[in-house]
Design a protein around this motif. Structure first.
Motif, PDB file in Angstrom:
ATOM      1  N   UNK A  32      26.819  35.647  52.528  1.00 33.29           N
ATOM      2  CA  UNK A  32      28.236  35.405  52.795  1.00 33.29           C
ATOM      3  C   UNK A  32      29.112  36.278  51.896  1.00 33.29           C
ATOM      4  N   UNK A  33      30.281  36.675  52.410  1.00 39.26           N
ATOM      5  CA  UNK A  33      31.211  37.455  51.577  1.00 39.26           C
ATOM      6  C   UNK A  33      31.666  36.636  50.372  1.00 39.26           C
ATOM      7  N   UNK A  34      31.743  37.292  49.233  1.00 42.37           N
ATOM      8  CA  UNK A  34      32.165  36.616  48.013  1.00 42.37           C
ATOM      9  C   UNK A  34      32.796  37.641  47.077  1.00 42.37           C
ATOM     10  N   UNK A  35      33.728  37.178  46.264  1.00 45.00           N
ATOM     11  CA  UNK A  35      34.364  38.057  45.285  1.00 45.00           C
ATOM     12  C   UNK A  35      33.899  37.668  43.885  1.00 45.00           C
ATOM     13  N   UNK A  36      34.110  38.567  42.945  1.00 45.64           N
ATOM     14  CA  UNK A  36      33.773  38.270  41.553  1.00 45.64           C
ATOM     15  C   UNK A  36      34.592  37.082  41.070  1.00 45.64           C
ATOM     16  N   UNK A  37      35.844  36.999  41.495  1.00 46.96           N
ATOM     17  CA  UNK A  37      36.704  35.875  41.092  1.00 46.96           C
ATOM     18  C   UNK A  37      36.137  34.546  41.597  1.00 46.96           C
ATOM     19  N   UNK A  38      35.592  34.536  42.806  1.00 49.55           N
ATOM     20  CA  UNK A  38      34.993  33.307  43.336  1.00 49.55           C
ATOM     21  C   UNK A  38      33.740  32.915  42.552  1.00 49.55           C
ATOM     22  N   UNK A  39      32.932  33.906  42.202  1.00 45.45           N
ATOM     23  CA  UNK A  39      31.736  33.626  41.405  1.00 45.45           C
ATOM     24  C   UNK A  39      32.140  33.082  40.042  1.00 45.45           C
ATOM     25  N   UNK A  40      33.115  33.734  39.420  1.00 42.71           N
ATOM     26  CA  UNK A  40      33.590  33.286  38.107  1.00 42.71           C
ATOM     27  C   UNK A  40      34.147  31.867  38.196  1.00 42.71           C
ATOM     28  N   UNK A  41      34.898  31.585  39.233  1.00 42.12           N
ATOM     29  CA  UNK A  41      35.453  30.240  39.411  1.00 42.12           C
ATOM     30  C   UNK A  41      34.368  29.194  39.563  1.00 42.12           C
ATOM     31  N   UNK A  42      33.337  29.513  40.335  1.00 41.79           N
ATOM     32  CA  UNK A  42      32.226  28.578  40.520  1.00 41.79           C
ATOM     33  C   UNK A  42      31.476  28.346  39.209  1.00 41.79           C
ATOM     34  N   UNK A  43      31.422  29.385  38.383  1.00 44.35           N
ATOM     35  CA  UNK A  43      30.729  29.272  37.089  1.00 44.35           C
ATOM     36  C   UNK A  43      31.653  28.734  35.997  1.00 44.35           C
ATOM     37  N   UNK A  44      32.933  28.566  36.343  1.00 46.63           N
ATOM     38  CA  UNK A  44      33.946  28.065  35.403  1.00 46.63           C
ATOM     39  C   UNK A  44      34.090  28.948  34.167  1.00 46.63           C
ATOM     40  N   UNK A  45      34.111  30.252  34.441  1.00 43.96           N
ATOM     41  CA  UNK A  45      34.364  31.241  33.392  1.00 43.96           C
ATOM     42  C   UNK A  45      35.391  32.237  33.933  1.00 43.96           C
ATOM     43  N   UNK A  46      35.930  33.047  33.059  1.00 43.80           N
ATOM     44  CA  UNK A  46      36.849  34.090  33.504  1.00 43.80           C
ATOM     45  C   UNK A  46      36.051  35.223  34.141  1.00 43.80           C
ATOM     46  N   UNK A  47      36.747  36.030  34.914  1.00 41.42           N
ATOM     47  CA  UNK A  47      36.103  37.191  35.519  1.00 41.42           C
ATOM     48  C   UNK A  47      35.529  38.075  34.429  1.00 41.42           C
TER      49      UNK A  47
END
Length: 97
Positions: free
Chosen positions: A6-21
């Motif tokens: 699925x399409x995903x952005x670095x910001x979405x990954x960071x948000x899911x991991x609860x860290x900053x980009x």
């Protein structure tokens, strides 16, 4: 990584991991010596590789369909990345050669 295609952005990954980009990028660089998106591309390529090896072209499986399933929508770029990684064309993997 069931959702790797699925399409995903670095910001979405960071948000899911609860860290900053920036924190995510730093962690990937420090622990894996890569970027989050490069790692995701590698995971996707690995899945596409396994699907190509397992697929039966006589049942209608195509390189383009398998590549798209894993988020590679430009066949030429996928083929180039695949050849660079696996040292053969994806069509040969699909054909079982």
């Amino acid at each position: 990584m069931r959702r790797a295609g699925r399409p995903v952005t670095v910001a979405e990954i960071a948000g899911a991991a609860r860290v900053t980009v920036r924190g995510l990028q730093y962690a990937f660089r420090r622990h894996l010596d890569t970027t989050p998106l490069a790692h995701l591309r590698r995971v996707r390529l690995t899945h596409a590789h396994h699907d190509l090896l397992a697929a039966d072209p006589t049942d209608g499986a195509t390189v383009t369909d398998i590549a798209a399933r894993w988020g590679f929508y430009h066949p030429g770029r996928f083929a180039s990345l695949y050849r660079e990684t696996y040292r053969r064309a994806p069509r040969l993997a699909l054909a079982g050669d």
